[in-house]
Design an enzyme around this catalytic site. Structure first.
Site, PDB file in Angstrom:
ATOM      1  N   GLY A   8       0.797  -1.211   0.000  1.00 19.00           N
ATOM      2  CA  GLY A   8       0.000   0.000   0.000  1.00 19.00           C
ATOM      3  C   GLY A   8       0.834   1.266   0.000  1.00 19.00           C
ATOM      4  O   GLY A   8       2.057   1.243  -0.167  1.00 19.00           O
ATOM      5  N   ASN A   9       0.163   2.393   0.212  1.00 22.55           N
ATOM      6  CA  ASN A   9       0.832   3.689   0.211  1.00 22.55           C
ATOM      7  C   ASN A   9       1.792   3.854   1.383  1.00 22.55           C
ATOM      8  O   ASN A   9       2.802   4.553   1.274  1.00 22.55           O
ATOM      9  CB  ASN A   9      -0.206   4.813   0.255  1.00 22.55           C
ATOM     10  N   TYR A  91     -13.850   1.945 -15.701  1.00 26.40           N
ATOM     11  CA  TYR A  91     -12.844   2.892 -16.170  1.00 26.40           C
ATOM     12  C   TYR A  91     -12.582   2.707 -17.671  1.00 26.40           C
ATOM     13  O   TYR A  91     -12.442   1.575 -18.146  1.00 26.40           O
ATOM     14  CB  TYR A  91     -11.529   2.695 -15.417  1.00 26.40           C
ATOM     15  N   ASP A 100      -5.750  -2.498  -5.539  1.00 24.36           N
ATOM     16  CA  ASP A 100      -6.274  -2.781  -4.201  1.00 24.36           C
ATOM     17  C   ASP A 100      -7.770  -2.508  -4.140  1.00 24.36           C
ATOM     18  O   ASP A 100      -8.532  -3.262  -3.516  1.00 24.36           O
ATOM     19  CB  ASP A 100      -5.527  -1.976  -3.137  1.00 24.36           C
ATOM     20  N   ARG A 101      -8.201  -1.439  -4.820  1.00 26.96           N
ATOM     21  CA  ARG A 101      -9.633  -1.132  -4.862  1.00 26.96           C
ATOM     22  C   ARG A 101     -10.402  -2.232  -5.592  1.00 26.96           C
ATOM     23  O   ARG A 101     -11.485  -2.658  -5.163  1.00 26.96           O
ATOM     24  CB  ARG A 101      -9.848   0.221  -5.537  1.00 26.96           C
ATOM     25  N   THR A 123      -4.129   6.064   4.446  1.00 28.73           N
ATOM     26  CA  THR A 123      -3.480   7.300   4.034  1.00 28.73           C
ATOM     27  C   THR A 123      -4.378   8.052   3.063  1.00 28.73           C
ATOM     28  O   THR A 123      -4.555   9.266   3.147  1.00 28.73           O
ATOM     29  CB  THR A 123      -2.125   7.001   3.382  1.00 28.73           C
ATOM     30  N   THR A 175      -7.608  25.401  18.893  1.00 25.50           N
ATOM     31  CA  THR A 175      -7.274  25.257  17.472  1.00 25.50           C
ATOM     32  C   THR A 175      -6.818  23.846  17.129  1.00 25.50           C
ATOM     33  O   THR A 175      -7.220  23.287  16.099  1.00 25.50           O
ATOM     34  CB  THR A 175      -6.176  26.265  17.082  1.00 25.50           C
TER      35      THR A 175
END
Length: 247
Positions: A8-9, A91, A100-101, A123, A175
């Site tokens: 993965g990322n 697509y 992965d999707r 991520t 904040t």
């Protein structure tokens, strides 16, 4: 036995597969010097073939490829097809849909046989939908909660977001907390809206969540959902079973 890798990322995860199903593996943050575990397992296993779902940077893929070469393994780097594993890709350029999707959605559809909504929160946050015929209807990509919380830090004088998570999502009184809560609210809103659109347009009954931040987001959302961290591996197992059958 075959080795399955989800690159993965941010992290690399691996599992083993044989006809009896998925077996335990391991994981590491991107090549932070802790690949010895995988190297040892490669040398001590009977696996000769590795199936790889990779969305990481090219240099990371090259490092992994060299390690697998040292293990004398046949490498199968998956590319998202126009059709396969029960799905039809929406697509125009099928390979541009992250593998992965594709694998996660294929696993969800294979298990349910129904319209499916897969939301992976790491991520990056990705959403993918298929109808009850296995036709991919499209999806979206957005920053995950940590990436979103860090985004303003890069371009403004704002401080870093608070690390402590709130018990519930409401209003912040400083904040740092405002940055954290704002990112969480944004992610939760995207997740809930995506599922509701999937339910209205395609009949999805349940959102399947995956990814490192899925348990955190699960606590805050108000939609029918479950967490399945094995979706990509289940998709890889479907591919491995087909490959083994084909010889």
């Amino acid at each position: 036995m075959r080795l399955l890798i989800d690159l993965g990322n941010t992290r690399m995860k691996w599992r083993w597969w044989d006809q009896g199903g998925l077996l335990p593996g391991g994981h590491t943050t991107h090549f932070d010097g802790h690949l010895e575990d995988l190297d040892y397992q490669l040398r001590s296993s009977a696996a000769q073939v590795v199936h790889i779902a990779a969305v990481a940077r090219p240099e990371i893929c090259q490092d992994l490829g060299r390690l697998l070469d040292d293990g004398d393994m046949v490498q199968d780097w998956l590319i998202t097809p126009a059709q396969g594993l029960g799905l039809t890709n929406s697509y125009a350029q099928p390979h541009k849909l992250g593998i992965d999707r594709w694998l996660g959605l294929a696993a969800a559809f294979a298990e349910s046989g129904q319209a499916s909504c897969v939301i992976d929160i790491g991520t990056a946050l990705t959403v993918d939908i298929c109808d009850d015929q296995g036709r991919h209807q499209g999806g979206l990509i957005a920053p995950g909660p940590q990436a979103m919380a860090r985004a303003l830090k890069q371009d403004t004088s704002l401080p870093a977001a608070a690390e402590a998570l709130p018990e519930e999502l409401g209003w912040a009184t400083d904040t740092e907390e405002a940055l954290q809560v704002g990112a969480l609210q944004a992610v939760c809103g995207l997740v809930e809206r995506s599922f509701r659109l999937a339910r209205e347009r395609h009949g999805c009954e349940l959102a399947l969540l995956a990814g490192g931040a899925a348990p955190m987001i699960s606590a805050y959302i108000d939609i029918p959902h479950t967490i399945d961290q094995d979706l990509v591996f289940k998709g890889l197992a479907l591919h491995a079973a087909q490959a083994e059958q084909a010889g």
